[in-house]
Design an enzyme around this catalytic site. Structure first.
Site, short mmCIF file in Angstrom:
data_model
loop_
_atom_site.label_atom_id
_atom_site.label_comp_id
_atom_site.label_asym_id
_atom_site.label_seq_id
_atom_site.Cartn_x
_atom_site.Cartn_y
_atom_site.Cartn_z
N ASN A 103 -11.14 22.99 34.41
CA ASN A 103 -12.61 23.00 34.23
C ASN A 103 -13.09 21.81 33.40
O ASN A 103 -14.28 21.47 33.43
CB ASN A 103 -13.10 24.30 33.59
N ASP B 140 -15.82 34.47 38.64
CA ASP B 140 -16.23 33.32 39.45
C ASP B 140 -17.61 33.55 40.08
O ASP B 140 -17.99 34.68 40.36
CB ASP B 140 -15.18 33.12 40.56
C1 FPP Z 1 -16.77 30.25 37.16
O1 FPP Z 1 -17.97 30.20 37.88
C2 FPP Z 1 -17.03 30.55 35.77
C3 FPP Z 1 -16.70 29.75 34.71
C4 FPP Z 1 -16.00 28.46 34.82
C5 FPP Z 1 -17.07 30.14 33.35
C6 FPP Z 1 -16.88 31.59 33.02
C7 FPP Z 1 -17.67 31.83 31.83
C8 FPP Z 1 -18.47 32.87 31.60
C9 FPP Z 1 -18.61 34.06 32.45
C10 FPP Z 1 -19.25 32.80 30.36
C11 FPP Z 1 -18.94 33.84 29.39
C12 FPP Z 1 -17.56 33.90 28.92
C13 FPP Z 1 -17.25 34.14 27.64
C14 FPP Z 1 -15.87 34.44 27.23
C15 FPP Z 1 -18.29 34.11 26.61
P1 FPP Z 1 -18.34 28.85 38.59
O2 FPP Z 1 -19.18 28.05 37.67
O3 FPP Z 1 -17.10 28.18 39.07
O4 FPP Z 1 -19.21 29.35 39.79
P2 FPP Z 1 -19.30 28.64 41.20
O5 FPP Z 1 -17.95 28.80 41.84
O6 FPP Z 1 -20.34 29.44 41.87
O7 FPP Z 1 -19.68 27.22 40.99
#
Ligand code: FPP
Length: 236
Positions: free
Chosen positions: A64, A16
């Site tokens: 998501n 996250d």
């Molecule tokens: C949450 O951060 C993250 C995600 C929804 C995506 C996770 C994906 C990756 C780390 C990319 C790589 C993964 C693979 C398997 C290639 P957020 O966007 O919710 O962050 P925020 O809470 O700061 O908005």
């Protein structure tokens, strides 16, 4: 006296904070996901080199899909690119890649890149990398109930056969229980991540945003795990 090292067998990571990492740098959220993906590659190498056998990551939850179309599209494109371009690395490292989640709503090219990576790595035994994509912990349990019900109707199992270990085999993947779950970025929630497998796990929450959660941060978390585990070691 030197600290005794107790390694978890199966660790989970709720990755996250990518969005905030980017916003704080005046970048688009997508830049945060790219940085998260780059970090994941380094982190995985480190974790499997330590001798940990199973790693599960939360890449995309069913919820998501409610994000802006632009961000969802970016993430799906990133997955397709990552699964094909990193194929060689998983082969070289002899890691078996598997996926947990629903296939509904996923684009064909995403499903194809997932299937290819699973097929190309299916015989490897050095470690298992489980990617939760279009995943929800409650949905996994609901899907398991449906499969169990089907098998009862087909006379493959009887109601009396149902117990915890049987139910485990009806999850998306037949994985050992999680020992340790890390969530980055300061949120102190489980957010529907591997509810069945995480029932007895130790949880670790850190303010560090996922793109900054490097090998050093991971080792810090592991040290905390080894202390907690040692405290309760006698009761296992
Ligand atoms: C949450 O951060 C993250 C995600 C929804 C995506 C996770 C994906 C990756 C780390 C990319 C790589 C993964 C693979 C398997 C290639 P957020 O966007 O919710 O962050 P925020 O809470 O700061 O908005």
């Amino acid at each position: 006296m030197e600290e005794e090292k107790i390694l978890p067998n199966h660790i989970g990571i709720i990755m996250d904070g990518n969005g905030r990492w980017a916003t704080r740098r005046g970048l688009k959220r997508s830049a945060g996901h790219k940085a998260g993906a780059d970090n994941l590659e380094k982190l995985l190498k480190h974790i499997f080199n330590l001798g940990i056998k199973y790693v599960s990551v939360y890449a995309f939850s069913t919820e998501n899909f409610n994000r802006d179309k632009e961000e969802v599209d970016y993430l799906m494109n990133l997955f397709v690119k990552y699964f094909s371009s990193k194929n060689k690395i998983f082969v070289k490292e002899e890691l078996k890649v598997i996926f947990s989640g629903s296939k509904e709503r996923l684009r064909d090219d995403v499903k194809e890149s997932m299937a290819k990576l699973e097929e190309n790595t299916k015989n490897f035994k050095r470690g298992v990398f489980n990617i939760c994509l279009n995943y929800g912990g409650r949905l996994e349990i609901v899907d398991a109930i449906k499969k169990i019900n089907r098998d009862i109707q087909d006379n493959k199992i009887k109601i009396e056969d149902i117990n915890e270990s049987l139910v485990s085999t009806y999850m998306y993947q037949n994985l050992p229980d999680l020992d340790f779950v890390i969530r980055t970025s300061g949120e102190i929630r489980v957010s529907n991540f591997m509810l069945w497998q995480g029932s007895y796990a130790e949880y670790y929450f850190t303010d560090c945003l996922f793109p900054d959660f490097d090998e050093k941060e991971f080792d810090k978390a592991l040290l905390e795990y080894s202390k907690r585990n040692r405290r309760f070691g006698g009761t296992k």
